[in-house]
Scaffold this active site. Structure first.
Site, short mmCIF file in Angstrom:
data_model
loop_
_atom_site.label_atom_id
_atom_site.label_comp_id
_atom_site.label_asym_id
_atom_site.label_seq_id
_atom_site.Cartn_x
_atom_site.Cartn_y
_atom_site.Cartn_z
N HIS A 1 0.84 -1.19 0.00
CA HIS A 1 0.00 0.00 0.00
C HIS A 1 0.88 1.24 0.00
O HIS A 1 2.10 1.16 0.09
CB HIS A 1 -0.98 0.01 1.18
CG HIS A 1 -0.36 0.24 2.53
ND1 HIS A 1 -1.01 0.92 3.52
CD2 HIS A 1 0.84 -0.12 3.04
CE1 HIS A 1 -0.24 0.96 4.59
NE2 HIS A 1 0.87 0.33 4.33
N CYS A 44 6.07 6.00 4.35
CA CYS A 44 4.85 5.30 3.91
C CYS A 44 4.25 5.95 2.66
O CYS A 44 3.36 5.37 2.03
CB CYS A 44 3.82 5.28 5.03
SG CYS A 44 4.33 4.27 6.43
N HIS A 56 5.01 0.16 -0.58
CA HIS A 56 5.74 -0.66 0.39
C HIS A 56 4.77 -1.73 0.88
O HIS A 56 3.56 -1.59 0.75
CB HIS A 56 6.30 0.18 1.56
CG HIS A 56 5.25 0.73 2.47
ND1 HIS A 56 4.49 1.84 2.17
CD2 HIS A 56 4.83 0.30 3.69
CE1 HIS A 56 3.66 2.08 3.17
NE2 HIS A 56 3.83 1.17 4.10
N HIS A 85 3.64 -5.13 3.67
CA HIS A 85 3.60 -5.67 5.02
C HIS A 85 3.20 -7.13 4.98
O HIS A 85 2.49 -7.58 4.07
CB HIS A 85 2.58 -4.92 5.89
CG HIS A 85 2.90 -3.49 6.09
ND1 HIS A 85 3.87 -3.05 6.97
CD2 HIS A 85 2.39 -2.37 5.53
CE1 HIS A 85 3.93 -1.73 6.95
NE2 HIS A 85 3.04 -1.29 6.07
N ASP A 87 -4.50 -10.84 -0.33
CA ASP A 87 -3.18 -11.46 -0.37
C ASP A 87 -2.46 -11.19 -1.69
O ASP A 87 -3.01 -11.43 -2.77
CB ASP A 87 -3.29 -12.96 -0.12
CG ASP A 87 -1.93 -13.59 0.17
OD1 ASP A 87 -1.09 -12.93 0.81
OD2 ASP A 87 -1.73 -14.76 -0.24
N HIS A 88 -1.24 -10.68 -1.57
CA HIS A 88 -0.39 -10.33 -2.71
C HIS A 88 -1.06 -9.31 -3.65
O HIS A 88 -0.92 -9.37 -4.85
CB HIS A 88 0.07 -11.57 -3.46
CG HIS A 88 1.08 -12.35 -2.69
ND1 HIS A 88 0.72 -13.26 -1.72
CD2 HIS A 88 2.43 -12.33 -2.70
CE1 HIS A 88 1.82 -13.78 -1.19
NE2 HIS A 88 2.87 -13.23 -1.76
N GLU A 137 -0.07 -4.86 11.45
CA GLU A 137 0.67 -4.42 10.27
C GLU A 137 2.14 -4.79 10.42
O GLU A 137 2.80 -5.18 9.46
CB GLU A 137 0.52 -2.91 10.12
CG GLU A 137 1.25 -2.32 8.94
CD GLU A 137 1.10 -0.83 8.88
OE1 GLU A 137 0.32 -0.36 8.04
OE2 GLU A 137 1.76 -0.13 9.68
#
Length: 138
Positions: A14, A33, A39, A41, A79-80, A127
């Protein structure tokens, strides 16, 4: 009343930024960020449900059912993925952990509570190892 918690995991990218702000203002407010190259998590998700134990089965909800709901309504969508670009339920929202936690709760509430006597108590999203948000639907 008993509380049962299921842990799941997903990886997602995100970026924290506001399009109407300059790059400098975004960096001032969001720091690293706001990286224009995004970036990611490794999120840990904890979903807690509550209700009364069914004496016929000895449990509140079949954990296979809870896992399937979480996977279908949340994990498969996140996811991904890029939260800002790829996740329909986050469209038009800031991709903060706080707002993501609320929206995950909203995605899960209906499907979980379709099981008689089962109520979504909370969603907690880590996170990082040190940072998490928790929402109780209030």
């Amino acid at each position: 009343m008993i509380h049962i918690t299921r842990k799941e995991h997903f990886n997602a990218a995100h970026r924290m930024y506001r399009e109407e702000w300059s790059a400098e203002k975004n960096f001032e407010v969001f720091g690293k960020c706001a990286n224009p190259n995004w970036h990611g998590h490794n999120y840990n998700l904890f979903v807690t449900v509550k209700g009364e134990v069914t004496h016929a089965t000895g449990y509140l909800i079949d954990l296979k059912d809870l896992k399937q709901i979480i996977n279908e309504y949340v994990i498969e969508k996140l996811d991904h993925k890029n939260i800002n670009k790829d996740v329909e339920f986050m469209a038009g929202k800031m991709a903060s952990t706080e707002l993501l936690t609320i929206e995950i709760f909203n995605q899960l509430k209906g499907p979980i509570e379709a099981h008689e006597g089962v109520f979504l108590h909370s969603v907690r999203l880590f996170e990082t190892e040190n940072n998490s948000a928790e929402y109780f639907g209030e």
